[in-house]
Enzyme design. Structure first.
Site, PDB file in Angstrom:
ATOM      1  N   GLU A   1       0.831  -1.379  -0.053  1.00  0.00           N
ATOM      2  CA  GLU A   1       0.178  -0.095  -0.012  1.00  0.00           C
ATOM      3  C   GLU A   1       0.823   1.312  -0.057  1.00  0.00           C
ATOM      4  O   GLU A   1       0.287   2.290  -0.539  1.00  0.00           O
ATOM      5  CB  GLU A   1      -0.886  -0.082   1.352  1.00  0.00           C
TER       6      GLU A   1
ATOM      7  N   LYS B   1     -13.680   0.970  -4.082  1.00  0.00           N
ATOM      8  CA  LYS B   1     -14.507   1.471  -2.963  1.00  0.00           C
ATOM      9  C   LYS B   1     -15.789   2.327  -3.492  1.00  0.00           C
ATOM     10  O   LYS B   1     -17.028   1.744  -3.305  1.00  0.00           O
ATOM     11  CB  LYS B   1     -13.963   2.470  -1.837  1.00  0.00           C
TER      12      LYS B   1
HETATM   13  O1  F6P Z   1      -8.676   1.149   2.311  1.00  0.00           O
HETATM   14  C1  F6P Z   1      -7.521   1.368   2.507  1.00  0.00           C
HETATM   15  C2  F6P Z   1      -7.370   1.779   4.044  1.00  0.00           C
HETATM   16  O2  F6P Z   1      -7.663   3.171   4.050  1.00  0.00           O
HETATM   17  C3  F6P Z   1      -6.044   1.612   4.778  1.00  0.00           C
HETATM   18  O3  F6P Z   1      -5.155   2.365   4.315  1.00  0.00           O
HETATM   19  C4  F6P Z   1      -6.598   1.483   6.233  1.00  0.00           C
HETATM   20  O4  F6P Z   1      -5.565   1.043   7.086  1.00  0.00           O
HETATM   21  C5  F6P Z   1      -7.726   1.007   6.086  1.00  0.00           C
HETATM   22  O5  F6P Z   1      -8.336   1.268   4.717  1.00  0.00           O
HETATM   23  C6  F6P Z   1      -8.687   1.360   7.275  1.00  0.00           C
HETATM   24  O6  F6P Z   1      -8.933   2.629   7.333  1.00  0.00           O
HETATM   25  P1  F6P Z   1      -9.615   3.179   8.673  1.00  0.00           P
HETATM   26  O7  F6P Z   1      -8.839   2.988   9.888  1.00  0.00           O
HETATM   27  O8  F6P Z   1      -9.999   4.374   8.457  1.00  0.00           O
HETATM   28  O9  F6P Z   1     -11.112   2.464   8.816  1.00  0.00           O
END
Ligand code: F6P
Length: 524
Positions: free
Chosen positions: A331, A490
């Site tokens: 990532e 998403k």
């Molecule tokens: O979709 C990727 C992401 O944004 C990651 O970078 C992150 O660790 C995960 O989703 C969870 O995000 P959050 O902690 O905001 O729920």
């Protein structure tokens, strides 16, 4: 400079790793600190290559960028944020200033609140903790709780991440809602998987005699949303946007780890990370472990073109480390656009994968040894385990780890293969059988060896890899701290949800998606 390195690689292509070994190579091509040893002598890197790689780092301005990161500069340029997970383990509280304000008093205050809350929970009737989070809000603490199980003296910890209802259903089954604490871990507090699971957990608790108003805690940067969800401020542990999700286990996102091993164990983990930070900041080029780990990685991926790298901990309790590193590395450095909007001139970061040894040996090592692709392997092993009564297990484990890197480097020639089976076969059959038993060898690996997998050492390992990712990212010229690549999926999932539910038509989707939706609707 990349081209010079590629020319160098071509020039030494016919030389084997064994060819470069001499009496001093094992020490010359290793970095040893007070706490661990990183051996990269079983690679085809020679002194000239190493100098060229170090020059690459110098030209990219790694040292200045590193200092800027630690000082709180906004090096996450696409999001306009500082990158300060290191502040979370800055236990001495030396000032770190962002936008004119020292962030350390806030960091230490939150850590003290976590300490107090952990002591309260550990001294209460809570038997189980369910951490609901995904990605960086799950992989780190889940990995660390397993890694430090010998130090686990708090409530049982469970981790729910997948929106697949199977995950939460299987986790909650058998738990007592009256003695379970649910932690909703989400930096944004908007992640659909986490919020869906959090609502399901809240309904389960209500239906089974628990009290969500007293048994939910939140870890987030979004205090408005945690309050909207109904979690009182006293059980909300906040952090700032300068902590990236995949770098967040050092702060509130590590609460489940703290509940498991206690505040002292958690601080030992932080101290391990902090010690690696100091090392990264002060050690010179070849003495700098994250720097050398990164340069070895760049040599294998960007110069030699090896598409993947295997992380192979000979440490069962590091079973989730490869998955954790997958997010950390892929990532962060799976990007093809440079900081200034240009195109990365070389390959992006490699595919990272792996599993603990010795299990992997009986599954996928066949391909590593005899497949057509070269897969650089990163072995890890502790000098001693936590089971002194099972010392013979550990000796066998270490012997296997060392055997694999030796086998990868040495291989087995046709002649040796023939000699091994000449008592059973002869003539054409001997030739045919021997061919299958040849190992090309000359396959690179590194080995990280440490005294014991305790909290301090785990902190060292995680911080080592974080800084490795940093160095690789700076040299590639990319921003390792954003993750735009997860957005499109998403967004499309949001448009597909009503189509899947049958409340919106699929007409605007491609033919494949429409056909899959038709099949879905016909079979439910
Ligand atoms: O979709 C990727 C992401 O944004 C990651 O970078 C992150 O660790 C995960 O989703 C969870 O995000 P959050 O902690 O905001 O729920």
């Amino acid at each position: 400079m990349w081209n010079d390195l590629k020319r160098k690689a071509a020039a030494v292509a016919d030389r084997t790793i064994l060819d470069v070994f001499d009496d001093t190579r094992a020490d010359d091509f290793a970095v040893q600190t007070q706490h661990m040893r990183f051996d990269y002598s079983k690679t085809n890197i020679d002194a000239e290559t190493r100098d060229m790689l170090l020059a690459l780092a110098e030209a990219a301005g790694v040292a200045a960028r590193r200092d800027a990161m630690f000082a709180g500069a906004k090096i996450n340029e696409t999001e306009g944020r500082a990158v300060l997970h290191t502040a979370l383990r800055n236990l001495d509280g030396d000032p770190v200033v962002v936008d004119g304000t020292d962030v350390m008093p806030g960091v230490l205050e939150t850590l003290a609140r976590m300490d107090a809350y952990a002591a309260e929970v550990r001294g209460s009737d809570f038997t189980d903790v369910v951490n609901i989070g995904i990605g960086g809000s799950d992989l780190g603490p889940a990995m660390a709780v397993q890694a430090l199980s010998p130090y686990h003296d708090g409530p049982r910890c469970h981790f729910v991440s997948n929106v697949d209802g199977a995950h939460i259903a299987d986790t909650l089954r058998g738990l007592d809602a009256r003695t379970t604490l649910v932690i909703v871990a989400s930096k944004t507090f908007t992640t659909i998987e986490t919020m869906t699971n959090a609502r399901t957990a809240r309904a389960w608790m209500q239906d089974h005699g628990g009290d969500p108003t007293a048994q939910f805690a939140a870890l987030s940067t979004n205090l408005e949303k945690t309050s909207d969800f109904g979690i009182p401020a006293a059980r909300v542990f906040g952090f700032e946007d300068w902590v990236g999700g995949r770098y967040s286990m050092w702060g509130p996102i590590g609460l489940s780890l703290m509940l498991a091993v206690g505040p002292d164990g958690f601080r030992a983990f932080l101290r391990g990370g902090q010690d690696m930070d100091t090392h990264f900041r002060v050690a010179d080029g070849t003495e700098n472990m994250p720097m050398m780990l990164a340069l070895v990685g760049l040599w294998h991926r960007q110069v030699l073109g090896h598409a993947t790298r295997a992380v192979l901990p000979y440490d069962q309790r590091l079973g989730q480390l490869p998955a954790y590193f997958q997010q950390l590395e892929m990532e962060s450095n799976g990007k093809s656009v440079t900081m200034d909007g240009g195109t990365v001139p070389v390959e992006s970061g490699p595919v990272v994968w792996g599993a603990p040894g010795t299990n992997g040996q009986h599954a996928f090592y066949q391909l590593i040894h005899q497949g057509t692709s070269v897969i650089p392997c990163e072995f890890m092993v502790a000098c001693e385990g936590h089971e002194p009564e099972l010392r013979h297990h550990h000796d066998l484990l270490v012997a296997n780890c060392l055997a694999q890197s030796e086998a990868l480097m040495r291989g087995r020639s046709l002649e040796e293969a023939r000699a091994k089976i000449s008592d059973r076969f002869d003539g054409a059959e001997l030739e045919r059988q021997a061919a299958h038993r040849v190992f090309a060898g000359n396959r690179p690996s590194t080995t990280l060896i440490y005294p014991k997998l305790d909290p301090f050492t785990l902190g060292q390992i995680v911080a080592l890899y974080e800084h490795r990712v940093f160095v690789e990212g700076v040299i590639l010229g990319i921003n390792s701290y954003d993750q735009w690549g997860v957005e499109l999926g998403k967004e499309l999932a949001t448009t597909l949800q009503p189509i899947v539910e049958g409340t919106a038509p699929a007409d605007e989707k491609d033919g494949s998606t429409q056909a899959l939706v038709r099949y879905l609707h016909a079979h439910r």
